[in-house]
Enzyme design. Structure first.
Site, mmCIF file in Angstrom:
data_model
loop_
_atom_site.group_PDB
_atom_site.id
_atom_site.type_symbol
_atom_site.label_atom_id
_atom_site.label_comp_id
_atom_site.label_asym_id
_atom_site.label_seq_id
_atom_site.Cartn_x
_atom_site.Cartn_y
_atom_site.Cartn_z
ATOM 1 C CE1 TYR A 112 75.548 -25.333 -127.847
ATOM 2 C CE2 TYR A 112 76.188 -23.293 -129.298
ATOM 3 C CZ TYR A 112 75.120 -24.216 -128.980
ATOM 4 O OH TYR A 112 73.957 -24.395 -129.215
ATOM 5 C CE1 TYR A 145 72.938 -18.252 -121.935
ATOM 6 C CE2 TYR A 145 71.707 -16.141 -121.962
ATOM 7 C CZ TYR A 145 72.264 -17.470 -122.756
ATOM 8 O OH TYR A 145 71.776 -17.586 -124.019
ATOM 9 C CB THR A 157 62.994 -20.401 -137.499
ATOM 10 O OG1 THR A 157 62.835 -19.200 -136.658
ATOM 11 C CG2 THR A 157 62.478 -20.415 -138.848
ATOM 12 C CG HIS A 193 67.774 -19.416 -125.867
ATOM 13 N ND1 HIS A 193 67.830 -20.404 -126.845
ATOM 14 C CD2 HIS A 193 69.366 -19.280 -125.696
ATOM 15 C CE1 HIS A 193 69.172 -21.130 -127.011
ATOM 16 N NE2 HIS A 193 69.993 -20.266 -126.550
ATOM 17 N N GLY A 194 65.928 -19.145 -128.309
ATOM 18 C CA GLY A 194 65.212 -20.343 -129.118
ATOM 19 C C GLY A 194 64.578 -21.326 -128.099
ATOM 20 C CG ASP A 195 61.019 -23.953 -129.028
ATOM 21 O OD1 ASP A 195 61.773 -24.039 -129.801
ATOM 22 O OD2 ASP A 195 59.966 -24.053 -129.231
ATOM 23 C CG ASP A 241 101.915 -49.359 -133.628
ATOM 24 O OD1 ASP A 241 102.001 -48.779 -134.585
ATOM 25 O OD2 ASP A 241 101.945 -48.830 -132.518
#
Ligand code: SPV
Ligand code: MG
Length: 431
Positions: free
Chosen positions: A43, A75, A122, A89-91, A204
């Protein structure tokens, strides 16, 4: 009493998390999941505190009855184990790559009458500042430098992508995909000599000097947090290499890879088509040992790259060198090949692993690109570097645009395939 489950993946608790807990408490007994390190790094959040510290932090929060480890981003396992009546859970997960995880949760819960509660996320200045501070902490040299060693403990394969500018760094930093309920992203960045030189229109051949290479690193570190593996070419003179090690440590780079060549270095993918000279085992071992002696932090890694297969000197030579370089102090081995067939790489890894179960192995599957990360890991590979693909994809796209504008005497014909101005100006974060 109903059971309520919510999963946290944060190192700092702010009012948003407390709000979620409050909402959860109204519904029943609250169990908090602590997303495991292993899942967290897939994540877009690298932990700044350990999994144990996070569990302790969540346990100390008011109203939390129990904390469990959630091993996976999806989950499934926790739902089977806890069978919660509610998941809160937060939206914010209704959009973006997490939305498919949300859909999966909804499906699993509805199978037994469980319910998903999305609490409004929030968003305020204080919360934004905490998020920003956490990100900035990860960008600090002391955090970034040790992150490669941490990743080697946490994940079977450290997926590394080339970056040669702030913009390519941002692509490696921010690209997250969702695939079959799992999130994925790159773990680290490779500052390739080939791509750094190519971006400057230079060959290079160690022509782009260290001052310029360090400037590229700074362009990248200014806008990213992921660990950097630096392509140090031959390392130059041993007397110079010791200074390079110190500078890289100071810049927050996690590792330098130096190759066992001497004299005028050419890119390995030329193989035996050009004159390239391999350093002797003694000479290169002395360079590694001097670098290790100069190193000031325990975090930094010096990785020895072996060119025996590229220069067709055989498997035995490659293995002899690998064992000698580890003995000289190398923290890892990179083995390179320009064959399309990955079998010589696999053979090397199997033979090396039979005698050395621990020292990290790095590979660059540019030519042998049919083999997957998982297959490489099964042969004991720890770091996979995609060394030049961003440069090689950008170049033809830019060239075609230039050709088409010249042909059409205007830009309308190319516009459909361009990133919108809005997207490009919102790509870059402003403080
Ligand atoms: C680079 O990316 O500059 C490398 C890897 O050294 S390779 O080009 O395959 O030699
Ligand atoms: Mg290179």
């Amino acid at each position: 009493m109903k059971t309520v489950y919510t999963c946290f993946c944060t190192d700092v608790i702010h009012e948003g998390h407390l709000n979620i807990l409050n909402e959860a408490k109204k519904l029943g007994r609250v169990i908090v999941g602590c997303l495991s390190d292993k899942a967290l790094i897939r994540y877009n959040k690298f932990p700044t505190i350990s999994q144990e510290e996070r569990v302790k932090l969540y346990r100390s929060l008011p109203g939390v009855e129990e904390v469990v480890i959630q091993e996976q981003m999806h989950y499934g396992d926790v739902i089977t184990l806890i069978h919660p009546d509610y998941i809160v859970h937060g939206d914010n997960w209704k959009t973006g790559p997490e939305s498919s995880i949300r859909e999966h949760v909804e499906k699993l819960l509805s199978a037994y009458g469980g319910q998903l509660i999305d609490v409004p996320y929030t968003y305020n200045e204080k919360v934004k500042k905490i998020d920003m501070q956490l990100r900035e902490k990860l960008a600090m040299p002391e955090y970034r430098r040790k992150r490669l060693r941490q990743l080697l403990e946490m994940t079977p394969v450290v997926k590394t992508m080339e970056a040669h500018s702030g913009l390519t760094g941002l692509i490696v930093e921010k690209t997250v995909v969702e695939n079959e309920g799992k999130l994925d992203q790159f773990d680290a960045m490779w500052v390739s000599s080939l791509c750094d030189s190519t971006a400057k229109g230079k060959p290079d051949i160690e022509l782009v000097d260290m001052t310029s290479r360090f400037r590229t690193i700074e362009d990248i570190t200014e806008v990213t947090t992921k660990p950097i593996i630096f392509d140090g070419d031959t390392g130059g003179l041993t007397e110079h290499f010791v200074y390079t090690v110190r500078s890289l440590e100071r810049l927050g780079v996690s590792a330098v890879i130096i190759e066992d060549k001497t004299g005028l270095k050419k890119n390995s993918l030329f193989g035996t088509e050009v004159q390239q000279t391999q350093a002797t085992i003694e000479e290169f071992s002395a360079k590694i040992a001097a670098g290790k002696k100069a190193q000031l932090t325990d975090d930094f890694m010096i990785i020895a790259r072996i060119e025996s297969l590229i220069l067709e000197r055989g498997m035995e030579d490659a293995l002899n060198r690998a064992f000698a370089f580890v003995k000289a102090g190398a923290d890892g081995i990179m083995i390179h090949s320009r064959k399309k067939d990955p079998s010589e790489i696999c053979e090397f890894c199997d033979k090396f692993r039979a005698e050395d179960p621990k020292t990290p192995i790095v590979v660059v599957p540019t030519s042998f690109n049919t083999i997957t990360e998982e297959e490489l890991a099964s042969h004991g590979v720890n770091i996979v570097i995609y060394a030049n693909q961003l440069t090689r994809s950008a170049f033809p796209a830019m060239q075609q645009t230039a050709v088409d504008i010249l042909k059409n005497h205007r830009a309308k014909e190319v516009d459909d395939r361009l990133m919108s101005i809005k997207d490009i100006i919102t790509l870059i974060d402003e403080i």
